[in-house]
Design a protein around this motif. Structure first.
Motif, short mmCIF file in Angstrom:
data_model
loop_
_atom_site.label_atom_id
_atom_site.label_comp_id
_atom_site.label_asym_id
_atom_site.label_seq_id
_atom_site.Cartn_x
_atom_site.Cartn_y
_atom_site.Cartn_z
N PRO A 107 71.07 -72.71 56.84
CA PRO A 107 72.07 -73.77 56.98
C PRO A 107 71.67 -74.80 58.02
N PRO A 128 76.39 -74.13 55.21
CA PRO A 128 76.87 -72.74 55.15
C PRO A 128 77.91 -72.53 54.06
N ALA A 129 78.05 -71.27 53.68
CA ALA A 129 79.08 -70.83 52.75
C ALA A 129 79.46 -69.41 53.13
N VAL A 130 80.72 -69.06 52.90
CA VAL A 130 81.22 -67.72 53.18
C VAL A 130 81.77 -67.15 51.88
N GLU A 134 87.16 -64.83 55.78
CA GLU A 134 86.52 -65.02 57.08
C GLU A 134 86.41 -63.72 57.87
N ASN A 143 76.33 -62.45 57.26
CA ASN A 143 76.88 -62.92 55.99
C ASN A 143 78.03 -62.03 55.52
N SER A 164 79.22 -76.72 46.50
CA SER A 164 79.75 -75.74 47.45
C SER A 164 79.08 -74.38 47.38
N ASN A 167 81.71 -70.43 48.06
CA ASN A 167 82.33 -70.46 49.38
C ASN A 167 83.84 -70.31 49.25
N SER A 169 85.76 -70.38 52.26
CA SER A 169 86.23 -70.68 53.60
C SER A 169 86.55 -72.16 53.81
N ARG A 171 87.52 -73.23 56.74
CA ARG A 171 86.91 -73.50 58.05
C ARG A 171 85.48 -74.00 57.87
N THR A 172 84.75 -73.40 56.94
CA THR A 172 83.38 -73.83 56.68
C THR A 172 83.35 -75.24 56.09
N GLU A 175 83.83 -77.65 58.87
CA GLU A 175 82.60 -77.82 59.65
C GLU A 175 81.64 -78.75 58.94
#
Length: 267
Positions: A107, A128-130, A134, A143, A164, A167, A169, A171-172, A175
């Motif tokens: 990332p 980034p990706a989640v 979270e 991860n 994307s 993902n 998130s 929050r991500t 960001e």
């Protein structure tokens, strides 16, 4: 599926599942290729094949793989297709497993490609990706679920496009919005994928309301939903996505077209 996808100046088409074809800057880019027909894929079930096959897509300049650990993002034929491309961009661990021509990006690192349209370079930035909640358990690399990345495509005179990956998130997304200004279009994986045995059945990708929230946070003018159908583990589909954007007052951003139909990336 024998009809070829004609080259576009600046457009995207979703072929089903996560697979999108993006024509931009004279380049043809395919994200998360999945070309297998319907049927079991290990512990997952594919319910429909793609709107266009490998022959229809034709030669590509770049394949983006958000992650290769799950067959709904890189199935058997998709993996073989990626190996024929001149370049695959993915995460570092995925690149190790895939081998050539994969290049791993952490990332916030980027890769530049010369543009055939003469406009300089296209920059592909890994973001980034989640792949889950979270607070989900994280592996040794930090991860959730597995290594996943998203991508931002940009270049002089081109719209800035966010893809994307899987993902979940917000929050991500926030960001990414802070660190990458002026995202014009977003391809959002928005099917609220769920597995009962993982994270108490909570979404592994954006649900419809979070997709609408992501669009608002990004400030994108065009949102193309992807990865909401063709697999049995999605808990939400296009009706839920359209309703969420309507309730958020963001319906004008949403671009929905039959799979295999081009959507312009500029207004």
């Amino acid at each position: 599926m024998s009809t070829g996808l004609s080259r576009q100046q600046c457009a995207v088409t979703v072929l089903g599942g996560p697979t999108a074809v993006i024509d931009i800057g004279g380049l043809r880019i395919v994200s998360d290729p999945t070309f297998d027909e319907a049927g079991p894929q290990g512990y997952l079930t594919k319910t429909a094949g793609p709107a266009a096959d490998e022959d229809a897509v034709g030669p590509v300049d770049l394949v983006l793989v958000s992650h290769e650990a799950h067959p709904d993002n890189l199935d058997g034929r998709g993996r073989a297709f990626a190996k024929t491309a001149p370049l695959v961009l993915t995460g570092p661990r995925a690149a190790e497993r895939l081998g050539s021509p994969a290049v791993g990006l952490s990332p916030w690192t980027g890769h530049r490609l010369p543009r055939p349209d003469g406009g300089g370079d296209l920059t592909v930035l890994a973001v980034p990706a989640v792949h889950g909640p979270e607070d989900g358990e994280r592996d040794a690399d930090g991860n959730v679920n597995c290594e996943v990345i998203g991508f931002v495509l940009s270049g002089q005179g081109l719209p800035t496009v966010y893809v994307s990956g899987d993902n979940a998130s917000i929050r991500t997304v926030a960001e990414i919005s802070r660190r990458v200004s002026g995202i014009d279009a977003a391809v959002l994986h928005a099917g609220a994928a769920r597995m009962p045995a993982k994270f108490d059945g909570r979404p592994l990708s954006l649900d419809s309301r979070r997709a609408a929230a992501a669009a608002a946070v990004l400030g994108a003018e065009i949102v193309v939903p992807a990865h909401y159908d063709d697999w049995a583990h999605f808990s939400e589909g296009l009706p839920e996505i359209e309703l969420a954007f309507h309730e958020a007052g963001l319906s004008s951003l949403l671009r929905v077209a039959p799979h295999g139909t081009w959507v312009p990336l500029t207004r």
